[in-house]
Motif scaffolding. Sequence first.
Motif, mmCIF file in Angstrom:
data_model
loop_
_atom_site.group_PDB
_atom_site.id
_atom_site.type_symbol
_atom_site.label_atom_id
_atom_site.label_comp_id
_atom_site.label_asym_id
_atom_site.label_seq_id
_atom_site.Cartn_x
_atom_site.Cartn_y
_atom_site.Cartn_z
ATOM 1 N N VAL A 83 -22.320 36.057 19.677
ATOM 2 C CA VAL A 83 -21.893 37.384 19.212
ATOM 3 C C VAL A 83 -22.241 38.388 20.305
ATOM 4 N N SER A 84 -21.265 39.155 20.756
ATOM 5 C CA SER A 84 -21.494 40.144 21.811
ATOM 6 C C SER A 84 -21.054 41.528 21.360
ATOM 7 N N LEU A 85 -21.438 42.527 22.130
ATOM 8 C CA LEU A 85 -21.110 43.921 21.829
ATOM 9 C C LEU A 85 -20.526 44.577 23.065
ATOM 10 N N ARG A 86 -19.699 45.578 22.853
ATOM 11 C CA ARG A 86 -19.200 46.399 23.958
ATOM 12 C C ARG A 86 -20.182 47.539 24.219
ATOM 13 N N GLY A 87 -20.128 48.075 25.394
ATOM 14 C CA GLY A 87 -21.061 49.119 25.777
ATOM 15 C C GLY A 87 -20.996 50.364 24.915
ATOM 16 N N ASP A 88 -19.832 50.653 24.352
ATOM 17 C CA ASP A 88 -19.691 51.871 23.556
ATOM 18 C C ASP A 88 -19.985 51.653 22.070
ATOM 19 N N ALA A 89 -20.485 50.467 21.713
ATOM 20 C CA ALA A 89 -20.812 50.209 20.305
ATOM 21 C C ALA A 89 -21.905 51.171 19.848
ATOM 22 N N THR A 137 -31.368 38.358 16.538
ATOM 23 C CA THR A 137 -32.306 39.399 16.970
ATOM 24 C C THR A 137 -31.866 40.113 18.228
ATOM 25 N N ALA A 138 -30.797 39.636 18.871
ATOM 26 C CA ALA A 138 -30.312 40.278 20.096
ATOM 27 C C ALA A 138 -28.873 39.854 20.336
ATOM 28 N N ALA A 139 -28.166 40.661 21.140
ATOM 29 C CA ALA A 139 -26.783 40.335 21.475
ATOM 30 C C ALA A 139 -26.476 40.833 22.885
ATOM 31 N N PRO A 140 -25.749 40.048 23.683
ATOM 32 C CA PRO A 140 -25.339 40.502 25.006
ATOM 33 C C PRO A 140 -24.348 41.663 24.900
ATOM 34 N N VAL A 141 -24.395 42.520 25.891
ATOM 35 C CA VAL A 141 -23.438 43.630 25.979
ATOM 36 C C VAL A 141 -22.501 43.317 27.137
#
Length: 228
Positions: free
Chosen positions: A15-21, A36-40
């Motif tokens: 599961v990842s996130l975009r920088g503007d999340a 507990t964490a996700a790459p951006v």
Amino acid sequence: MRHRRIEELMTREVVSLRGDAPFKEIVRVLSRHRITAAPVVDEADRVIGIVSEGDLLRKTADQAAVPGNTPPVPGLEAWERAKAEGTRAEELMSAPPVCARPGWTVVEAARLMEVQGVKRLVVVDAQDRLVGLVSRRDLLGIFLRDDDGIRREITEDVLVGTLGLAPDAVSVEVKEGQVELGGTVPYRGLVPVIERMCATVDGVVSVSLTRLVHGTDDVTGAPGGGRS
């Protein structure tokens, strides 16, 4: 004989996130997926950082004080203050990310985690694109390896394949990852070599050589036939 590679142990569905999340979306994503964490990542799926519960809690700990409440955390560095005041993933994340390659061994990954003081490594390809995530728990998974597999690797790859000993020269018993060797080796100098090589086999917890006897003492020149 080889160490397991990161690509064999890593989680591929990451599961990842975009920088503007925004902040609340990050919290929802971590909670929904029980992580507990996700790459951006950026638009090209290149990893630019990683955001964790610890990054988010910094904001909670630094909330402005109100009458009767604990005051904000004192002595924050400028970068810590900026993260505490951040509202998007790119402001809250830890960067640059600590990354590994799929072809790295468990040993290489464990050493990097220890040096960097991190609990997980983002796994990226040659273009720094996200391909997986490996955690301390994943690395510890090598100790779930079955005893028969460990015994075969020590016998076939270490003793016979690498050191050239006869298949029946040394007996190998493995119980819960604890290795016990018995039998005779031709030279005393082989004993520490065998111990080191067995200890590096994935899944080995300990190595005992109390039942191993050596022949010629090529270390001190004394008559052979001693125990290790």
